[in-house]
Scaffold this motif. Sequence first.
Motif, PDB file in Angstrom:
ATOM      1  N   VAL A  61      -9.332  -7.294  -5.787  1.00 14.22           N
ATOM      2  CA  VAL A  61      -7.979  -6.838  -5.435  1.00 14.22           C
ATOM      3  C   VAL A  61      -7.303  -6.203  -6.647  1.00 14.22           C
ATOM      4  N   SER A  62      -7.464  -6.822  -7.815  1.00 14.18           N
ATOM      5  CA  SER A  62      -6.859  -6.288  -9.044  1.00 14.18           C
ATOM      6  C   SER A  62      -7.369  -4.889  -9.357  1.00 14.18           C
ATOM      7  N   PHE A  63      -8.654  -4.668  -9.128  1.00 11.31           N
ATOM      8  CA  PHE A  63      -9.250  -3.363  -9.427  1.00 11.31           C
ATOM      9  C   PHE A  63      -8.604  -2.264  -8.584  1.00 11.31           C
ATOM     10  N   PHE A  64      -8.487  -2.511  -7.287  1.00 14.43           N
ATOM     11  CA  PHE A  64      -7.915  -1.479  -6.412  1.00 14.43           C
ATOM     12  C   PHE A  64      -6.411  -1.292  -6.658  1.00 14.43           C
ATOM     13  N   LEU A  65      -5.705  -2.395  -6.912  1.00  8.87           N
ATOM     14  CA  LEU A  65      -4.285  -2.264  -7.232  1.00  8.87           C
ATOM     15  C   LEU A  65      -4.088  -1.568  -8.574  1.00  8.87           C
ATOM     16  N   SER A  66      -5.017  -1.789  -9.515  1.00  6.96           N
ATOM     17  CA  SER A  66      -4.938  -1.119 -10.824  1.00  6.96           C
ATOM     18  C   SER A  66      -5.041   0.392 -10.671  1.00  6.96           C
ATOM     19  N   ILE A  67      -5.933   0.835  -9.789  1.00  4.09           N
ATOM     20  CA  ILE A  67      -6.063   2.276  -9.531  1.00  4.09           C
ATOM     21  C   ILE A  67      -4.759   2.821  -8.941  1.00  4.09           C
ATOM     22  N   LEU A  68      -4.199   2.087  -7.970  1.00  8.77           N
ATOM     23  CA  LEU A  68      -2.944   2.509  -7.340  1.00  8.77           C
ATOM     24  C   LEU A  68      -1.830   2.628  -8.382  1.00  8.77           C
ATOM     25  N   PHE A  69      -1.634   1.587  -9.183  1.00  7.50           N
ATOM     26  CA  PHE A  69      -0.520   1.588 -10.134  1.00  7.50           C
ATOM     27  C   PHE A  69      -0.763   2.537 -11.302  1.00  7.50           C
ATOM     28  N   TRP A 535      -7.796  12.341 -16.584  1.00  7.68           N
ATOM     29  CA  TRP A 535      -8.763  13.443 -16.547  1.00  7.68           C
ATOM     30  C   TRP A 535      -8.709  14.173 -15.211  1.00  7.68           C
ATOM     31  N   LEU A 536      -8.483  13.410 -14.128  1.00 10.00           N
ATOM     32  CA  LEU A 536      -8.333  14.016 -12.808  1.00 10.00           C
ATOM     33  C   LEU A 536      -7.089  14.901 -12.772  1.00 10.00           C
ATOM     34  N   PHE A 537      -5.963  14.383 -13.281  1.00  9.44           N
ATOM     35  CA  PHE A 537      -4.731  15.177 -13.363  1.00  9.44           C
ATOM     36  C   PHE A 537      -4.951  16.426 -14.224  1.00  9.44           C
ATOM     37  N   TYR A 538      -5.562  16.231 -15.382  1.00 15.14           N
ATOM     38  CA  TYR A 538      -5.713  17.307 -16.368  1.00 15.14           C
ATOM     39  C   TYR A 538      -6.557  18.461 -15.824  1.00 15.14           C
ATOM     40  N   ASN A 539      -7.569  18.154 -15.031  1.00 13.87           N
ATOM     41  CA  ASN A 539      -8.439  19.195 -14.482  1.00 13.87           C
ATOM     42  C   ASN A 539      -7.926  19.759 -13.165  1.00 13.87           C
ATOM     43  N   ALA A 540      -7.102  18.964 -12.458  1.00  9.99           N
ATOM     44  CA  ALA A 540      -6.623  19.421 -11.151  1.00  9.99           C
ATOM     45  C   ALA A 540      -5.400  20.323 -11.256  1.00  9.99           C
ATOM     46  N   PHE A 541      -4.534  20.065 -12.260  1.00  6.53           N
ATOM     47  CA  PHE A 541      -3.276  20.810 -12.376  1.00  6.53           C
ATOM     48  C   PHE A 541      -3.258  21.598 -13.681  1.00  6.53           C
ATOM     49  N   ASP A 542      -3.266  22.914 -13.559  1.00  2.00           N
ATOM     50  CA  ASP A 542      -3.346  23.779 -14.742  1.00  2.00           C
ATOM     51  C   ASP A 542      -2.064  23.806 -15.560  1.00  2.00           C
ATOM     52  N   ASP A 543      -0.952  23.378 -14.970  1.00  2.00           N
ATOM     53  CA  ASP A 543       0.335  23.508 -15.662  1.00  2.00           C
ATOM     54  C   ASP A 543       0.794  22.210 -16.325  1.00  2.00           C
ATOM     55  N   TRP A 662      -0.190   9.827  -3.307  1.00  2.00           N
ATOM     56  CA  TRP A 662      -0.487  11.150  -2.744  1.00  2.00           C
ATOM     57  C   TRP A 662      -1.100  12.066  -3.806  1.00  2.00           C
ATOM     58  N   THR A 663      -0.795  11.821  -5.076  1.00  2.00           N
ATOM     59  CA  THR A 663      -1.370  12.662  -6.121  1.00  2.00           C
ATOM     60  C   THR A 663      -2.895  12.574  -6.160  1.00  2.00           C
ATOM     61  N   LEU A 664      -3.485  11.461  -5.642  1.00  2.00           N
ATOM     62  CA  LEU A 664      -4.947  11.353  -5.615  1.00  2.00           C
ATOM     63  C   LEU A 664      -5.565  12.389  -4.677  1.00  2.00           C
ATOM     64  N   PRO A 665      -5.211  12.426  -3.366  1.00  2.00           N
ATOM     65  CA  PRO A 665      -5.773  13.495  -2.524  1.00  2.00           C
ATOM     66  C   PRO A 665      -5.334  14.885  -2.967  1.00  2.00           C
ATOM     67  N   ALA A 666      -4.114  15.018  -3.505  1.00  2.00           N
ATOM     68  CA  ALA A 666      -3.664  16.335  -3.975  1.00  2.00           C
ATOM     69  C   ALA A 666      -4.542  16.820  -5.128  1.00  2.00           C
TER      70      ALA A 666
END
Length: 694
Positions: A61-69, A535-543, A662-666
């Motif tokens: 549970v901690s692992f999945f909540l850690s990803i969320l937070f 890293w996901l944010f950095y590669n997904a959003f150029d700005d 929502w930023t994850l699927p975005a």
Amino acid sequence: MGRNEVEDKVENVVDPEDEHNGDPGDKKLKQEVGEISVERLFEDQEVPSWRKQLTMRAFVVSFFLSILFTFIVMKLNLTTGIIPSLNVSAGLLGFFFVRTWTRLLHKSGLLKQPFTRQENTVIQTCVVASSGIAFSGGFGSYLFGMSKRISEQSSDTHDFKNPSLGWIIGFLFVVSFLGLFSVVPLRRIMIIDFKLTYPSGTATAHLINSFHTPHGAKLAKKQVKALGKFFTFSFLWGFFQWFYTAGDNCGFLKFPSLGLQAYKYRFYFDFSATYVGVGMICPYIINVSVLVGGILSWGLMWPLIENRKGDWYPANLKSDSMFGLQAFKVFIAIALILGDGLYNFLKVLSQTILGLSHQLLTKKLSSELPVADHSSPKSSQLSYDDKRRSQLFLKDQIPPWFAIGGYVAIAAISIGTLPHIFHQLKWYYILVIYIFAPALAFCNAYGCGLTDWSLASTYGKLAIFTIGAWAGASHGGVLAGLAACGVMMNIVSTASDLMQDFKTGYLTLASPRAMFVSQLIGTAMGCVIAPSVFWLFYNAFDDIGVPGSEYAAPYAIVFRNMAIVGVDGFSSLPKNCLLLCYVFFGAAILINLIRDRVDKKWGRYIPLPMAMAIPFYIGPYFAIDMCVGSLILFIWEKINKSKADAFGPAVASGLICGEGIWTLPASILALAGVKPPICMKFLSRGSNAKQSQM
């Protein structure tokens, strides 16, 4: 008084929908319950051993909540840098998921171990430790400030190190555990001997204790239901907004809700559910301070300084040049932050020294003088709680040799490793930091226990200036200072977090050994999860890191320019910029001094300089969102205060979590090259151009 009677009284207090909630005798009832021994409610429940508190289901549970937070904290980091406490959300969601899990197993006859408040505490500790790395890791401040993208916005464009998943994970693993080992030997002194309050840790413990009473669980179920509703709304609202952002300057984020002239100076409501939720959690004075800072800077100062173009700075400079208006925005914000930080550092340090000397003196006198016995029913009840808690807190010892040995071993590995990651950061710089770090970690942990205020970023700025100046410009002082900031911030931040968790564990009878292991596992999770999310944010959003964008990462440029000032001084600043910096630095100290000296009745209405500084660089648009959140909560409290107190944090958490996740699927859609289908524009090209120049 029997246990069932106590629980019946707790029922009537904790449930805001109870039919007797408006009864005039309710206050008396609450006072009576407030005097009840908490531990007598749980005296017939066996406290599991420290190993049984560390369950596999708790860490799943901690692992999945850690990803969320981590997604939530990362989004807040990269937008404004304002991060509210998420302890309540972590404790509430941890309770909900494991309680659901255990009920399903109970119905199937496979339940081997019931869900306890100790296990709930382990989950909350692990989640907060993991998501805390998203803050102390510097993804929106010192670490991202090292990048080429941020360096191009500063006066030093040569000294940079671009983010890479490999070295970031390695860096965090060698610096994030030292703070845990540095204060472990002091846990008895801080929690039992000095009885430090640690307000956030205490509040979290009371929350967890309440969940595990029958009607506390009933209220928690209602809170989770409310959180789920607003989570769904916020998530769908995030998708709805994304649907209309096919091009630049599209969508509701660019809607000039207060008019075109106001929009030019970034006064508009951007329909962010996240920051409406943040506004509901943050105290009113924080939200008002941010708005006041936005009005002062973007509503008054920047238009006036812009009119001095050609006199105070060259008229032909680009809008993002650090030799023009941008320098005023960044360095005046830095002056406010440093003035506020210096005042609070000295304030907390003086409180720490006075409190410590008082504790030591009291302890010495109590050992020399006989103490009168002032026993009373209330004190005997308190002594029962204290005795039971102290007995279990001291039962599972963490040997001092283990803590000291762990600190020395990790420090040695770190001294050998960090110069290979940052060649500008010499081994002897790191050695000096590690010699002084335990004392600073103790000061931060002790001060946090008194005031609930962690000064981790202030200690980090201290490292920026000292190590940066020591290294000098010719030896990569900017990167050395930023890297040293990361080392120091991670040590002092994790130290105060661990002591907060020890306080929570003390009040819920969770083993300190279980707390320490949970913190270690949570920190290890965070060292992988936080860089991966960044890293996901950095590669997904150029700005990311671009001024005026959704993810402007305002503190990245602020921290980098602090490092430049520490190395090069103020010689390159525009005319009158340094004078204004001095004025605002002094004003920050004076405002804090007035806040502390006037009567608390009036002092609470005086704005906070640290909060005022945030919109100086990025604009006041998010402050309007936060004030809308404050207004919603204020009206709700006027209509039904008990419901607002009970469900306000859950509703706010739902708004923050939904749009945050929502930023994850975005991000995934952006990486896959999937673009929104519609561009909905509210502005003409001319209006867009004018706004982007600010």
